[in-house]
Design an enzyme around this catalytic site. Structure first.
Site: not given
Ligand SMILES: NC(=O)c1ccc[n+]([C@@H]2O[C@H](COP(=O)([O-])OP(=O)(O)OC[C@H]3O[C@@H](n4cnc5c(N)ncnc54)[C@H](OP(=O)(O)O)[C@@H]3O)[C@@H](O)[C@H]2O)c1
Length: 346
Positions: A73, A221, A223-225
């Protein structure tokens, strides 16, 4: 007025203090919801360091003490950020990081993987230095490396555990065969893979294997990103460099179908007077007592909303309605591009 605000704050923290959940049989205990730190360094638009650090600190106040990062990251800058934020409060946090993508001259090389034992050791030394710590609580292999037998990977992590540099072992996006091979060498406490209302690929094989082996699931993910929060925009409306510009589910055609499918999340949230994203997280928490979602955000307001989802009750009717609304046949588009899919071990 100040006393009143202090009381409100104390009250909020009392009701928002998170329960703990146990992942795996080796005794890893973490807060029921973690914080995905990736958006603080990449993928979802620009981040502000001051707000990111305030978010990391606010998480601890709310009892959300399980932090997810990775060597890749940034690369490196996300671990540095956590090192800066937690140097004076290391004993209050559980840090998970990951090795296994090839990084050269500070850049990730496509989805090339490198889990050779020498690279695992080098990655861990780098992570320890950047995180300003002498141990990593949970160390994941980020993606299975087809060129390195899983026994060698698990054996290297087992040695790092013996040396006190690592406490628990995890895998990310591994398939059942590799989960079994790793677990036979050293207990796997957690598998971290994509799982959410709109991404159920783990339900057929991986989750039953985790149940059988006593391994916890950290859905990424969740929250579906951002899609499941009801705030999604079309791919082309995200800035250059945002992951969602190329995400198949945000492309024209798929986007409209997915907005329709996700409407039930908005409806159920409306009926309960909560936010759609909170319903998406509550759905995961209701699925199993050893599922711990790690919603990603770089801002305190979203963090607070996400943590509060632990208070939401979903009935079996709510769960069934959500299961159906976003069942795989109602979701359009793959979760990854073909190139990224190729690095998934299934
Ligand atoms: N192992 C792997 O290969 C892998 C792959 C992907 C992710 N991950 C990990 O999993 C974590 C979570 O996944 P993710 O970040 O990809 O996706 P996610 O949690 O599904 O979604 C993140 C997105 O949602 C937005 N968000 C979060 N809370 C919100 C709310 N209450 N209301 C409106 N929007 C909201 C964030 O906005 P802001 O950015 O504006 O805050 C960001 O753009 C990552 O941060 C990472 O640590 C791991």
């Amino acid at each position: 007025m100040e006393t009143y605000l202090l009381l409100v704050d104390t009250f909020l923290e009392t009701i928002m203090t998170l329960d703990k959940r146990t992942l795996g049989t080796a005794g890893l205990e973490v807060s029921a919801i973690g914080l995905g730190c990736m958006p603080m360094s990449q993928s979802y638009g620009p981040a502000d360091e001051t707000e990111s650090i305030a978010t990391l600190h606010r998480a601890i106040e709310l009892g959300c003490t399980f932090f997810d990062t990775a060597e890749v990251y940034g690369p490196h800058t996300n671990e540095e950020l956590l090192g800066k934020a937690f140097a004076d409060r290391r004993d209050k946090v559980t840090i998970a990081t990951k090795f296994g993508f090839r990084i050269e001259n500070g850049k990730q090389i496509g989805v090339d993987r490198d889990s050779r034992p020498s690279n695992i050791r080098a990655a861990v030394e780098g992570s320890l230095r950047r995180l300003k710590t002498d141990h990593i609580d949970l160390l994941y292999q980020h993606r299975v490396d087809p060129n390195v037998p899983m026994e060698d990977v698990a054996g290297t992590v087992a040695d790092l555990v013996k040396e006190g540099k690592v406490s628990y072992f995890g895998l990310s996006e591994a398939g059942v065969a590799n989960i079994r091979r790793a677990h036979a060498v050293h207990p796997v406490s957690v598998v971290q893979s994509e799982y959410s209302l709109w991404e159920r690929n783990l339900e057929a094989d991986v989750i039953p294997a985790l149940r059988e082996l006593g391994i916890g699931l950290v859905p990424f993910s969740p929250l579906g990103r951002g899609f499941l929060t009801g705030t999604a925009k079309r791919a082309q409306d995200y800035p250059e460099g945002d992951f969602r510009r190329n995400d198949p589910r945000y492309q024209e055609g798929n986007f409209e179908a997915n907005v329709r499918a996700a409407q039930s999340v908005i409806d159920i949230a409306g009926a309960k007077n909560v936010k759609p994203g909170q319903i998406a997280l509550a759905w995961i928490l209701h699925k199993a007592p050893d599922f711990v979602p790690i919603p990603g955000t770089k801002r305190r307001s979203y963090l607070e909303e996400n943590v509060a989802s632990a208070e939401i009750e979903l009935s079996s009717d709510d769960m069934a309605a959500l299961d159906t609304a976003l069942a795989p046949e109602n979701v359009s588009g793959q979760r990854y591009t073909a190139a990224m899919m190729a690095a998934v071990d299934r």
